[in-house]
Design an enzyme around this catalytic site. Structure first.
Site, mmCIF file in Angstrom:
data_model
loop_
_atom_site.group_PDB
_atom_site.id
_atom_site.type_symbol
_atom_site.label_atom_id
_atom_site.label_comp_id
_atom_site.label_asym_id
_atom_site.label_seq_id
_atom_site.Cartn_x
_atom_site.Cartn_y
_atom_site.Cartn_z
ATOM 1 N N LYS A 13 0.836 -1.220 0.000
ATOM 2 C CA LYS A 13 0.000 0.000 0.000
ATOM 3 C C LYS A 13 0.859 1.254 0.000
ATOM 4 O O LYS A 13 0.542 2.225 -0.672
ATOM 5 C CB LYS A 13 -0.908 0.048 1.235
ATOM 6 C CG LYS A 13 -2.079 -0.891 1.194
ATOM 7 C CD LYS A 13 -3.175 -0.475 2.183
ATOM 8 C CE LYS A 13 -2.675 -0.274 3.590
ATOM 9 N NZ LYS A 13 -2.269 -1.512 4.268
ATOM 10 N N ARG A 88 -10.236 1.237 8.887
ATOM 11 C CA ARG A 88 -9.838 -0.154 9.096
ATOM 12 C C ARG A 88 -10.946 -0.947 9.780
ATOM 13 O O ARG A 88 -10.806 -2.162 9.949
ATOM 14 C CB ARG A 88 -8.601 -0.206 9.973
ATOM 15 C CG ARG A 88 -7.269 -0.331 9.200
ATOM 16 C CD ARG A 88 -6.170 -0.200 10.192
ATOM 17 N NE ARG A 88 -4.925 -0.779 9.878
ATOM 18 C CZ ARG A 88 -3.873 -0.115 9.400
ATOM 19 N NH1 ARG A 88 -3.968 1.145 9.050
ATOM 20 N NH2 ARG A 88 -2.731 -0.720 9.239
ATOM 21 N N ARG A 127 11.319 -5.338 5.254
ATOM 22 C CA ARG A 127 11.117 -3.947 5.681
ATOM 23 C C ARG A 127 11.649 -3.741 7.102
ATOM 24 O O ARG A 127 12.239 -2.709 7.395
ATOM 25 C CB ARG A 127 9.624 -3.591 5.609
ATOM 26 C CG ARG A 127 9.346 -2.139 5.890
ATOM 27 C CD ARG A 127 7.942 -1.769 5.500
ATOM 28 N NE ARG A 127 6.985 -2.085 6.551
ATOM 29 C CZ ARG A 127 5.664 -1.956 6.430
ATOM 30 N NH1 ARG A 127 5.142 -1.559 5.292
ATOM 31 N NH2 ARG A 127 4.866 -2.240 7.433
ATOM 32 N N ARG A 133 11.243 -0.485 11.664
ATOM 33 C CA ARG A 133 9.989 -0.052 12.288
ATOM 34 C C ARG A 133 9.704 -0.891 13.517
ATOM 35 O O ARG A 133 9.867 -2.105 13.487
ATOM 36 C CB ARG A 133 8.830 -0.207 11.280
ATOM 37 C CG ARG A 133 8.431 1.102 10.657
ATOM 38 C CD ARG A 133 7.386 0.922 9.608
ATOM 39 N NE ARG A 133 6.120 0.377 10.110
ATOM 40 C CZ ARG A 133 4.977 0.515 9.459
ATOM 41 N NH1 ARG A 133 4.928 1.176 8.321
ATOM 42 N NH2 ARG A 133 3.874 -0.003 9.930
ATOM 43 N N ARG A 144 -0.421 -8.561 13.473
ATOM 44 C CA ARG A 144 -1.063 -7.581 12.572
ATOM 45 C C ARG A 144 -1.842 -8.272 11.463
ATOM 46 O O ARG A 144 -2.907 -7.808 11.055
ATOM 47 C CB ARG A 144 -0.012 -6.625 12.001
ATOM 48 C CG ARG A 144 0.416 -5.608 13.056
ATOM 49 C CD ARG A 144 1.748 -4.969 12.734
ATOM 50 N NE ARG A 144 1.714 -4.173 11.540
ATOM 51 C CZ ARG A 144 2.778 -3.989 10.749
ATOM 52 N NH1 ARG A 144 3.921 -4.552 11.039
ATOM 53 N NH2 ARG A 144 2.678 -3.226 9.690
HETATM 54 P P1 AMP Z 1 0.112 1.417 8.913
HETATM 55 O O1 AMP Z 1 1.263 2.353 8.717
HETATM 56 O O2 AMP Z 1 -1.118 1.846 8.159
HETATM 57 O O3 AMP Z 1 0.469 -0.031 8.668
HETATM 58 O O4 AMP Z 1 -0.301 1.518 10.475
HETATM 59 C C1 AMP Z 1 0.607 1.147 11.485
HETATM 60 C C2 AMP Z 1 -0.158 0.854 12.772
HETATM 61 O O5 AMP Z 1 -0.876 2.026 13.181
HETATM 62 C C3 AMP Z 1 -1.214 -0.239 12.664
HETATM 63 O O6 AMP Z 1 -0.679 -1.546 12.868
HETATM 64 C C4 AMP Z 1 -2.176 0.156 13.783
HETATM 65 O O7 AMP Z 1 -1.654 -0.215 15.054
HETATM 66 C C5 AMP Z 1 -2.153 1.670 13.705
HETATM 67 N N1 AMP Z 1 -3.190 2.221 12.789
HETATM 68 C C6 AMP Z 1 -2.986 2.900 11.633
HETATM 69 N N2 AMP Z 1 -4.149 3.263 11.067
HETATM 70 C C7 AMP Z 1 -5.124 2.784 11.892
HETATM 71 C C8 AMP Z 1 -6.539 2.814 11.847
HETATM 72 N N3 AMP Z 1 -7.215 3.393 10.823
HETATM 73 N N4 AMP Z 1 -7.216 2.231 12.866
HETATM 74 C C9 AMP Z 1 -6.565 1.646 13.907
HETATM 75 N N5 AMP Z 1 -5.230 1.575 14.006
HETATM 76 C C10 AMP Z 1 -4.511 2.140 13.008
#
Ligand code: AMP
Length: 187
Positions: A13, A88, A127, A133, A144
């Site tokens: 993504k 999400r 990654r 990260r 996740r």
């Molecule tokens: P991402 O960079 O989108 O993979 O997000 C990293 C982490 O942030 C995720 O594993 C969640 O813990 C949190 N996170 C990001 N966006 C959301 C969302 N819309 N709802 C809940 N948690 C989120």
């Protein structure tokens, strides 16, 4: 045009979002990036969200809705937008619909990027090595992916029923995937 981009962590993504944003000149709303920034700045939302992120869990809906609601206060009412990693959950999707409705807009297309699970794990572990990260350790990766299946997959059904869902194969080179995404938006 308002595009929602969904898919499991590691499906590509991030890479494809950057391309879409520059191709269509979209405003990029990534809740993951907003949360990492909030953590870096030590804001209240950042402090509350940190533990969830480090354990690979979803941050509670009320915090996410608060964060996105603030972002929408300065939302350009005409410009196209890419929602990346948000919504999400179905609750978040309903909140997004409410925020957009106030602007007289709606989600136009939902792109679900799909890829083979072994490939996804490989990408996430790469990654982790490259970017370091905090949520890319092998245990967190498993959490996740499980959480995606449990909490985010119902969202995909929700959008399928709305008729806005386009499923795109995320396997292959970034160029191949990007061209498929463009085709799916045009279709
Ligand atoms: P991402 O960079 O989108 O993979 O997000 C990293 C982490 O942030 C995720 O594993 C969640 O813990 C949190 N996170 C990001 N966006 C959301 C969302 N819309 N709802 C809940 N948690 C989120």
């Amino acid at each position: 045009m308002i595009i929602v981009f969904v898919g499991p962590p590691g499906v590509g993504k991030g890479t494809q979002s950057k391309r879409l944003v520059s191709h269509f000149q979209l405003v990029h709303i990534s809740t993951g990036e907003m949360l990492r920034k909030a953590i870096g700045e030590g804001t209240r939302v950042g402090v509350e969200a940190r533990d969830y992120i480090d354990h690979g869990r979803l941050v509670p809906d009320d915090l996410i809705v608060e964060l996105v609601g603030k972002r929408f206060e300065t939302f350009p009412s005409e410009q196209g937008c890419l929602m990346d990693g948000f919504p999400r959950t179905i609750t978040q999707a309903r909140s997004l619909d409410g925020l957009l409705e106030k602007l007289g807009r709606r989600v136009d297309v939902v792109i679900e990027l799909v890829a083979d699970r072994d490939e996804i794990r490989r990408r996430l572990l790469d990654r982790a090595r490259l970017e370091g990260r905090s949520d890319d350790s092998p245990e967190t990766i498993t959490a996740r992916l499980e959480i995606f299946d449990r909490q985010t997959a119902p969202l995909i059904d929700f959008y399928r029923k709305c008729g806005s869902l386009r499923q795109v194969n995320g396997m292959g080179t970034p160029d191949e995937v990007f061209n498929r995404i463009l085709d799916s938006i045009r279709s």
